[in-house]
Motif scaffolding. Structure first.
Motif, PDB file in Angstrom:
ATOM      1  N   ASP A  25       0.869  -1.166   0.000  1.00 10.61           N
ATOM      2  CA  ASP A  25       0.000   0.000   0.000  1.00 10.61           C
ATOM      3  C   ASP A  25       0.908   1.218   0.000  1.00 10.61           C
ATOM      4  N   GLY A  26       0.667   2.148  -0.874  1.00  8.38           N
ATOM      5  CA  GLY A  26       1.516   3.332  -0.954  1.00  8.38           C
ATOM      6  C   GLY A  26       2.665   3.106  -1.922  1.00  8.38           C
ATOM      7  N   GLU A  27       3.620   4.008  -1.868  1.00  6.86           N
ATOM      8  CA  GLU A  27       4.740   3.987  -2.797  1.00  6.86           C
ATOM      9  C   GLU A  27       5.888   3.117  -2.284  1.00  6.86           C
ATOM     10  N   LEU A  28       6.644   2.577  -3.210  1.00  2.99           N
ATOM     11  CA  LEU A  28       7.830   1.780  -2.893  1.00  2.99           C
ATOM     12  C   LEU A  28       8.970   2.300  -3.754  1.00  2.99           C
ATOM     13  N   ASP A  29      10.038   2.741  -3.121  1.00  2.00           N
ATOM     14  CA  ASP A  29      11.191   3.205  -3.880  1.00  2.00           C
ATOM     15  C   ASP A  29      12.332   2.195  -3.743  1.00  2.00           C
ATOM     16  N   ALA A  30      13.417   2.435  -4.443  1.00  5.25           N
ATOM     17  CA  ALA A  30      14.536   1.489  -4.466  1.00  5.25           C
ATOM     18  C   ALA A  30      15.170   1.327  -3.078  1.00  5.25           C
ATOM     19  N   GLY A  31      15.227   2.382  -2.300  1.00  4.57           N
ATOM     20  CA  GLY A  31      15.810   2.300  -0.956  1.00  4.57           C
ATOM     21  C   GLY A  31      14.983   1.419  -0.028  1.00  4.57           C
ATOM     22  N   ALA A  32      13.662   1.593  -0.062  1.00  6.29           N
ATOM     23  CA  ALA A  32      12.789   0.760   0.770  1.00  6.29           C
ATOM     24  C   ALA A  32      12.812  -0.680   0.293  1.00  6.29           C
ATOM     25  N   ALA A  33      12.901  -0.883  -1.027  1.00  2.85           N
ATOM     26  CA  ALA A  33      12.990  -2.243  -1.560  1.00  2.85           C
ATOM     27  C   ALA A  33      14.290  -2.904  -1.126  1.00  2.85           C
ATOM     28  N   ASP A  35      15.985  -2.289   1.624  1.00  6.25           N
ATOM     29  CA  ASP A  35      15.824  -2.649   3.038  1.00  6.25           C
ATOM     30  C   ASP A  35      15.032  -3.946   3.178  1.00  6.25           C
ATOM     31  N   PHE A  36      13.961  -4.086   2.411  1.00  5.18           N
ATOM     32  CA  PHE A  36      13.161  -5.307   2.444  1.00  5.18           C
ATOM     33  C   PHE A  36      13.984  -6.511   1.997  1.00  5.18           C
ATOM     34  N   LEU A  37      14.739  -6.350   0.906  1.00  2.29           N
ATOM     35  CA  LEU A  37      15.535  -7.453   0.367  1.00  2.29           C
ATOM     36  C   LEU A  37      16.638  -7.888   1.322  1.00  2.29           C
ATOM     37  N   GLN A  38      17.257  -6.940   2.019  1.00  2.00           N
ATOM     38  CA  GLN A  38      18.280  -7.293   3.000  1.00  2.00           C
ATOM     39  C   GLN A  38      17.678  -8.064   4.161  1.00  2.00           C
ATOM     40  N   LEU A  40      15.056  -9.982   3.826  1.00  2.00           N
ATOM     41  CA  LEU A  40      14.655 -11.259   3.249  1.00  2.00           C
ATOM     42  C   LEU A  40      15.837 -12.202   3.062  1.00  2.00           C
ATOM     43  N   HIS A  41      16.943 -11.684   2.522  1.00  2.00           N
ATOM     44  CA  HIS A  41      18.097 -12.523   2.186  1.00  2.00           C
ATOM     45  C   HIS A  41      19.205 -12.488   3.229  1.00  2.00           C
ATOM     46  N   GLY A  42      19.119 -11.587   4.178  1.00  2.00           N
ATOM     47  CA  GLY A  42      20.165 -11.474   5.199  1.00  2.00           C
ATOM     48  C   GLY A  42      21.176 -10.402   4.814  1.00  2.00           C
ATOM     49  N   THR A  43      21.876  -9.889   5.791  1.00  2.00           N
ATOM     50  CA  THR A  43      22.805  -8.790   5.560  1.00  2.00           C
ATOM     51  C   THR A  43      24.077  -9.249   4.856  1.00  2.00           C
ATOM     52  N   ALA A  44      24.378 -10.538   4.854  1.00  2.00           N
ATOM     53  CA  ALA A  44      25.571 -11.039   4.184  1.00  2.00           C
ATOM     54  C   ALA A  44      25.385 -11.163   2.671  1.00  2.00           C
ATOM     55  N   ALA A  45      24.153 -11.122   2.195  1.00  2.00           N
ATOM     56  CA  ALA A  45      23.883 -11.250   0.761  1.00  2.00           C
ATOM     57  C   ALA A  45      24.366  -9.993   0.032  1.00  2.00           C
ATOM     58  N   ARG A  46      24.941 -10.190  -1.143  1.00  2.00           N
ATOM     59  CA  ARG A  46      25.385  -9.069  -1.968  1.00  2.00           C
ATOM     60  C   ARG A  46      24.248  -8.691  -2.917  1.00  2.00           C
ATOM     61  N   ILE A  47      23.587  -7.580  -2.627  1.00  3.74           N
ATOM     62  CA  ILE A  47      22.444  -7.107  -3.413  1.00  3.74           C
ATOM     63  C   ILE A  47      22.836  -5.797  -4.077  1.00  3.74           C
ATOM     64  N   SER A  48      22.607  -5.719  -5.388  1.00  2.85           N
ATOM     65  CA  SER A  48      22.926  -4.493  -6.112  1.00  2.85           C
ATOM     66  C   SER A  48      21.899  -4.271  -7.220  1.00  2.85           C
ATOM     67  N   ASP A  49      21.984  -3.124  -7.857  1.00  2.00           N
ATOM     68  CA  ASP A  49      21.163  -2.768  -9.011  1.00  2.00           C
ATOM     69  C   ASP A  49      19.668  -2.965  -8.772  1.00  2.00           C
ATOM     70  N   VAL A  50      19.177  -2.451  -7.654  1.00  2.00           N
ATOM     71  CA  VAL A  50      17.755  -2.587  -7.325  1.00  2.00           C
ATOM     72  C   VAL A  50      16.944  -1.617  -8.173  1.00  2.00           C
ATOM     73  N   GLN A  51      15.953  -2.152  -8.884  1.00  2.00           N
ATOM     74  CA  GLN A  51      15.050  -1.343  -9.699  1.00  2.00           C
ATOM     75  C   GLN A  51      13.620  -1.712  -9.339  1.00  2.00           C
ATOM     76  N   VAL A  52      12.773  -0.705  -9.201  1.00  2.00           N
ATOM     77  CA  VAL A  52      11.376  -0.911  -8.817  1.00  2.00           C
ATOM     78  C   VAL A  52      10.480  -0.327  -9.899  1.00  2.00           C
ATOM     79  N   SER A  53       9.518  -1.116 -10.338  1.00  5.37           N
ATOM     80  CA  SER A  53       8.519  -0.606 -11.287  1.00  5.37           C
ATOM     81  C   SER A  53       7.150  -1.094 -10.853  1.00  5.37           C
ATOM     82  N   ARG A  54       6.157  -0.268 -11.099  1.00  6.39           N
ATOM     83  CA  ARG A  54       4.786  -0.599 -10.708  1.00  6.39           C
ATOM     84  C   ARG A  54       4.102  -1.347 -11.840  1.00  6.39           C
TER      85      ARG A  54
END
Length: 71
Positions: A25-33, A35-38, A40-54
């Motif tokens: 509900d509401g908006e989701l930007d790359a920063g909030a996504a 945070d959610f992904l970290q 979900l996958h844990g802080t040790a996971a290497r996550i990059s190039d996050v893109q969000v589209s509706r």
């Protein structure tokens, strides 16, 4: 009113392209996504190039194009 349309989140997880659909509900930007992904996958996971589209149009019943339907 029905459920909110999902967001499509694309990202690189440990050098592998990955996609996830999130309903928010509401908006989701790359920063909030991110945070959610970290979370979900844990802080040790290497996550990059996050893109969000509706996703503006969901796959609803009887939305298959006619040329894919059986007579």
């Amino acid at each position: 009113m029905g459920p909110s349309p999902p967001y499509l989140v694309s990202y690189i997880l440990d050098d592998q392209p990955t996609t996830l659909a999130l309903h928010r509900d509401g908006e989701l930007d790359a920063g909030a996504a991110l945070d959610f992904l970290q979370g979900l996958h844990g802080t040790a996971a290497r996550i990059s190039d996050v893109q969000v589209s509706r996703v503006k149009r969901s796959q609803e019943r009887d939305t298959t194009p006619g040329h894919y339907r059986r007579p």
